[in-house]
Design an enzyme around this catalytic site. Structure first.
Site, PDB file in Angstrom:
ATOM      1  N   SER A 200       0.835  -1.197   0.000  1.00 33.94           N
ATOM      2  CA  SER A 200       0.000   0.000   0.000  1.00 33.94           C
ATOM      3  C   SER A 200       0.878   1.258   0.000  1.00 33.94           C
ATOM      4  O   SER A 200       1.766   1.386  -0.845  1.00 33.94           O
ATOM      5  CB  SER A 200      -0.952  -0.048   1.204  1.00 33.94           C
TER       6      SER A 200
ATOM      7  N   ASP B  51      -7.708  -6.534  -6.511  1.00 36.21           N
ATOM      8  CA  ASP B  51      -7.649  -5.263  -5.802  1.00 36.21           C
ATOM      9  C   ASP B  51      -7.914  -4.132  -6.784  1.00 36.21           C
ATOM     10  O   ASP B  51      -7.345  -4.108  -7.876  1.00 36.21           O
ATOM     11  CB  ASP B  51      -6.253  -5.116  -5.183  1.00 36.21           C
TER      12      ASP B  51
ATOM     13  N   HIS C 244      -5.943  -6.452  -1.803  1.00 35.44           N
ATOM     14  CA  HIS C 244      -4.951  -5.464  -1.367  1.00 35.44           C
ATOM     15  C   HIS C 244      -3.951  -6.069  -0.388  1.00 35.44           C
ATOM     16  O   HIS C 244      -2.766  -5.748  -0.428  1.00 35.44           O
ATOM     17  CB  HIS C 244      -5.678  -4.283  -0.719  1.00 35.44           C
TER      18      HIS C 244
END
EC number: 3.4.16.-
Length: 495
Positions: A226, A414, A465
């Site tokens: 991320s 994602d 994710h």
């Protein structure tokens, strides 16, 4: 034509997202929030991490190093975690490392050694993103750590695909204000940004290695996901610079890996909307408007572009954008007497179980943590972030040029997925060393891989994710290949 500033446009998008609230702000939500609310520099600064004047202080003086810390290491050893299963066959440690004695700023870590051959296996530092989210709550207890939390919020079960099977793994809650990490000077929480986070993480590492000197010469890797697409390359760059300046604090950095990482605003924003469209979450009409009227390299968007991006969020609807095929959490109550097991169907309410567990007084005591109202992410850190380059690509190029092994991987379910990695990589124009092909984990295709000169890009099939949460076996195969310096297998072991 009427123009709308980037900041105003992003705030409008953010307000639309509130129409479809998540049950709880997660790391993925924090990344989305940050992307939509941050102010890019005007004009945007695209200097590499190494060139900015404000970074001179990062490399201008030796880091704070505490005296020998053997007693602290012994005090940090965890006897047992409440509710942990029987048969734990590895050592685990946790505690605080001071990064600024004047302000009383201390970062919290959790460290798990490998159950076998820990004295020869590499050291891996794991960082979660946000910015403002915990590597303990996500990385350690929901993704790649040795335990996950049962739905009773009191007990743990083993993760057979934990990364400490192949490495000694260090989880760091950074910056101060996240999780158990804190400062005695509360104004520190309003000063967090990319630069200060890199500096504090570096000072943490230098001092942690004084506490665990047996790892000073060990091969060292940094991995994260991320917004750690910023943290990891910036910390790696900081290490390289300081290795050249200070010979008594050398860190044996060998490589970095980035998962579902945000590394370049312009190409990644385009990749985000392309991904929504190709996964049938947006209409052709909305996508055509974004393609025609949105130039993500500019500071100002037209009103048509702004409206199209807002419509994209509305069309997407109330789903988990960061695993678009996964269910939402509809019942977050804790369940007594539950026993979990690791599978590819992650419980969407896992955040709640981890929060309950890490707020138990006996757990905080066992972790040597100060009594804290612990949460996965910090709102104040995320919304007060002070500096964030619009691109990390120059830093990535710097690392490649200095021989640092670099893997970028993306889960393909994602929304912040494959295209937000492919597009930035393509701008580097690296020669291809190994053409695109499938790779295997067990008897199944785990994803796809392409090797460039100095960089490897890997997709993970069926992962969102948090790749190790949704595809734990494939994530372990991937990180093992990364550490061993080989591409994942091109054929199934059964063939």
């Amino acid at each position: 034509m009427e123009k709308v500033s980037l900041y105003a446009c992003l705030i409008l998008n953010l307000s639309l997202l509130v129409i479809f609230p998540y049950s709880k702000a997660s790391q993925a939500d924090k990344l989305n929030e940050f992307i939509l609310s941050r102010k890019s520099q005007n004009p945007p600064k695209t200097l590499s991490w190494e060139e900015g004047d404000a970074l001179k202080t990062l490399f201008s003086s030796a880091a704070y190093v505490a005296p020998p810390q053997e007693e602290l290491r012994l005090a940090d050893k965890i006897v047992t975690l409440p509710g942990q299963p029987y048969g734990v066959n590895f050592d685990q440690y946790s505690g605080y490392v001071t990064v600024d004695p004047e302000t009383g700023r201390e970062l919290f870590y959790y460290f798990v050694e490998s159950p076998c051959n820990s004295s020869t296996k590499p050291l891996v530092l794991w960082l979660n993103g946000g910015p403002g989210c915990s590597s303990l709550g996500y990385g350690a207890f929901q993704e790649l750590g040795p335990f996950r939390v049962n739905s009773d919020g009191k007990t743990l079960y083993r993760n057979p695909y934990a990364w400490n099977e192949v490495a000694n793994v260090l989880f760091l809650e950074s910056p101060a204000g996240i999780g158990f990490s804190y400062s005695n000077t509360t104004s520190d929480y309003d000063k967090s940004g990319d630069k200060s986070t890199a500096k504090d993480s570096y000072v943490f590492l230098i001092n942690w290695l004084e506490r665990f000197p047996q790892y000073k010469t060990r091969d060292f890797y940094i991995s994260g996901e991320s917004y750690a697409g910023h943290y990891v390359p910036q910390l790696a760059s900081t290490i390289l610079h300081n290795n050249k300046l200070y010979k008594n604090t050398i860190i044996n950095l060998k490589g970095i890996s980035l998962g579902n990482a945000w590394i370049d605003d312009a190409t990644s924003l385009k990749g985000l909307y392309d991904n929504l469209w190709t996964h049938a979450l947006n209409s052709d009409q909305t996508h055509e408007l974004i393609e025609k009227y949105c130039d993500f390299t500019k500071q100002n968007y037209s009103a048509i572009c702004t409206n199209a991006m807002n419509m994209s969020m509305i069309e997407k609807g109330k789903i988990d954008s960061f695993n678009i095929y996964a269910p939402l959490c509809h019942d977050s109550t804790l369940k007594n007497g539950s026993t979990g097991y690791v599978s590819n169907d992650l419980d969407p309410c896992s955040d709640y179980y981890g929060t309950a567990y890490l707020n138990r007084p006996e757990v905080q005591k066992a972790l040597h943590a100060k009594p804290t109202n612990w949460s996965h992410c910090s709102d104040s850190i995320n919304l007060n972030w002070k500096d964030s380059p619009i691109t990390i690509l120059p830093t990535i190029k710097y690392l490649i040029d200095n021989g640092i092994k670099l893997w970028i991987y993306s889960g393909d379910t994602d929304a912040v997925g494959v295209t937000i990695s492919r597009y930035p990589i393509n701008t580097l124009k690296l020669p291809i060393d190994s053409t695109w092909r499938p790779w295997y984990s067990g008897k199944e295709i785990g994803g796809y891989v392409v090797g460039y000169k100095g960089l490897t890009f890997v997709t993970v099939r069926g992962a969102g994710h948090l790749v190790p949460s949704w595809q734990p076996e494939r994530a372990l195969t991937l990180i093992s290949s990364f550490l061993y310096g080989i591409l994942p297998a091109s054929v199934s072991p059964s063939n």
